[in-house]
Design an enzyme around this catalytic site. Structure first.
Site, PDB file in Angstrom:
ATOM      1  N   GLU A   1       0.829  -1.201   0.000  1.00 20.40           N
ATOM      2  CA  GLU A   1       0.000   0.000   0.000  1.00 20.40           C
ATOM      3  C   GLU A   1       0.871   1.263   0.000  1.00 20.40           C
ATOM      4  OE1 GLU A   1      -3.537   1.994   2.783  1.00 20.40           O
ATOM      5  OE2 GLU A   1      -2.244   0.409   3.588  1.00 20.40           O
TER       6      GLU A   1
ATOM      7  N   LYS B   1      -9.792   2.630  -3.369  1.00 24.08           N
ATOM      8  CA  LYS B   1     -10.276   2.034  -2.126  1.00 24.08           C
ATOM      9  C   LYS B   1     -11.669   2.536  -1.781  1.00 24.08           C
ATOM     10  CE  LYS B   1      -8.818   1.187   2.658  1.00 24.08           C
ATOM     11  NZ  LYS B   1      -7.809   1.498   3.693  1.00 24.08           N
TER      12      LYS B   1
ATOM     13  N   CYS C   1      -5.725  -2.710   2.545  1.00 24.94           N
ATOM     14  CA  CYS C   1      -5.656  -2.645   4.013  1.00 24.94           C
ATOM     15  C   CYS C   1      -6.969  -3.068   4.668  1.00 24.94           C
ATOM     16  CB  CYS C   1      -5.226  -1.242   4.433  1.00 24.94           C
ATOM     17  SG  CYS C   1      -4.845  -1.071   6.200  1.00 24.94           S
TER      18      CYS C   1
END
Length: 505
Positions: free
Chosen positions: A268, A329, A381
């Site tokens: 990430e 995301k 994540c």
């Protein structure tokens, strides 16, 4: 031991201790029978309480659960948020106290509407209420789907149920089984009810054991070689402009010196600068990946400007080389990636002004990433902890990929809990998962949720391995949680109607 079931501080203290047992059943401890003990004590402790007393009992249990299980929040606030130890501890306790309300509500509902004579049906209703609590907690105000009871069974006898109904089915069986075990002594004078309870326990646990090694999916092609780069960049350096060139050079050099592979994966925000500002660098890495017939997948923030000139920033993954696609995301971390009530909170302490804490949420209809001719479901994540969200993407994919930066949590148990949830997603989907992180744990996870190879935490290096693209759907990917949701709804409705009829009589 009557004080366990009666109101007052002794019973509430026991409930707090029972809640604190649950994290010990999960990573990194994995004493899975403690999950049964914890839930059994909660069920027993709610047996004779009024709704108000039950709410306090449930809150006490929740405070123990989250106080012990989310202690890693202290590290984020104190070490990286700039708060004093006293303030960081206070904020962590306030958070635990607030999230514990998710346990107070179902305890109140149990005492007010659902609790009936202890027996087999009553135990199943308790399991249904437990699932409802976990599902609601994972949805309300973007959700906090952490510390679900079912994670305790990743290496336990109920793991085989995950492909059937996900982590929530395991939670239902755990809570229902715990209540059944508490009720069995009171059923000794009822042979038929006792036999039903024992048979149900055998069915639950026997199914989990028998399905533990059943393969629900099949290979979709030959194995792909993978290299994952773990840069181990300290969190206090990651967003330092003076360290940008060094970080870009680190990932470039580790990749160029790595073996030739099909998939090269960075974690990430491995590129800690906007994609448009790193275009030259990414073009060079695109050429490098193409020269090796590889796909390079990396985390990088992206800025988009709409027709009115408004700017939006996204936490993203992009593919260069032998693949394509950029994913934004969708499930953002409160305070880490966006600040609720930011007009009030920004500027109070450094924790509310962390770098890159003003991301926008990506759209829900994004295509998957493509690499080497396969569909890859991406999770950045925190996204990997949402069971239903993850299943929706996994159902379209051949491989799962999660990239993360758990440096925020230091040497706490947080990164290990996070890894365990990623393992459960692989088990639910029957697919291989690639997990690339900044500071660890970088690993490959097989379709049974087991780690096949890994790099230690806080070490810089490149991890090599192979993954098999998979096809086919597990029952959970095909049907989601709808069968379990319908069953739980019927149990809860039936219990409420029985309670109403008995009270009326």
């Amino acid at each position: 031991m009557n004080w366990i079931t009666r109101p007052g501080w002794p019973g509430n203290l026991l409930a707090l201790a029972a809640g604190a047992l649950t994290p010990l059943s999960m990573a990194p401890f994995d004493y899975w029978p403690l999950a049964l003990l914890s839930l059994g004590l909660l069920y027993l402790g709610l047996r004779e309480l009024t709704p108000k007393q039950a709410a306090w009992r449930g809150w006490s249990y929740g405070f123990g659960l989250f106080g012990a299980g989310t202690s890693w929040i202290y590290v984020s606030i104190n070490v990286y948020g700039g708060a004093s130890p006293l303030l960081a501890g206070l904020l962590m306790l306030l958070f635990s106290a607030a999230v514990a309300l998710f346990l107070a509500l179902p305890a109140w509902l149990w005492s007010r509407w659902l609790r009936n004579t202890p027996g087999v049906g009553n135990a199943l209703v308790f399991g249904a209420l437990w699932v409802a609590q976990e599902a609601f907690r994972g949805w309300f105000l973007t959700g906090f789907p952490w510390l679900y009871a079912g994670y305790s069974q990743l290496n336990g006898p109920l793991a085989g149920l995950a492909p059937l109904g996900g982590v929530w089915l395991i939670g239902f069986v755990l809570a229902g089984s715990a209540a059944l075990l508490v009720n069995l002594p009171s059923l000794r004078q009822q042979p038929r009810a006792l036999s039903s309870g024992l048979l149900l326990l055998a069915l639950f646990w026997g199914s989990g054991l028998s399905l533990g090694q059943h393969s629900w999916t099949q290979p979709a092609g030959p194995a792909l070689s993978v290299a994952m780069v773990q840069g181990n960049v300290a969190q206090n350096m990651k967003w330092d402009p003076a360290q940008l060139n060094a970080q870009l050079a680190l990932y470039r050099d580790l990749s160029i010196s790595a073996k030739r592979v099909d998939l090269l994966v960075w974690p990430e925000t491995a590129v800690p600068v906007l994609k448009e500002q790193a275009s030259g660098y990414l073009d060079a890495m695109h050429s490098f990946a193409n020269s090796r017939n590889s796909a390079l997948i990396t985390g990088v923030p992206v800025r988009e400007v709409d027709a009115s000139g408004d700017k939006r920033f996204y936490n993203a993954i992009t593919v260069v080389g032998a693949g394509q696609g950029t994913y934004f995301k969708q499930k953002l971390v409160p305070f880490g990636e966006y600040v609720p009530l930011q007009e009030l909170l920004r500027g109070l302490i450094a924790f509310f002004d962390l770098p890159m804490s003003d991301f926008a949420r990506g759209p829900a209809d994004q295509p998957l990433l493509q690499a080497k001719g396969y569909q890859i479901a991406p999770y950045i994540c925190y996204e990997v902890v949402y069971p239903e969200f993850a299943a929706g993407l996994a159902a379209q994919s051949n491989l799962l990929l999660t990239v993360s930066n758990d440096a925020w949590f230091g040497h706490s148990i947080g990164p290990l809990q996070h890894l365990q949830m990623a393992q459960m997603r692989a088990l639910e989907a029957g697919r291989w998962m690639i997990r690339a992180t900044n500071t660890g744990i970088t690993t490959l996870i097989d379709p049974f949720g087991q780690l096949t190879t890994q790099l230690p935490q806080f070490e810089q290096g490149v991890l090599y391995g192979e993954v098999l693209p998979m096809q086919g759907l597990t029952p959970y990917l095909r049907w989601g949680s709808w069968p379990l949701t319908l069953g739980c709804a019927l149990l809860l409705l039936g219990a409420a109607l029985v309670r109403k009829v008995r009270n009326a009589g």
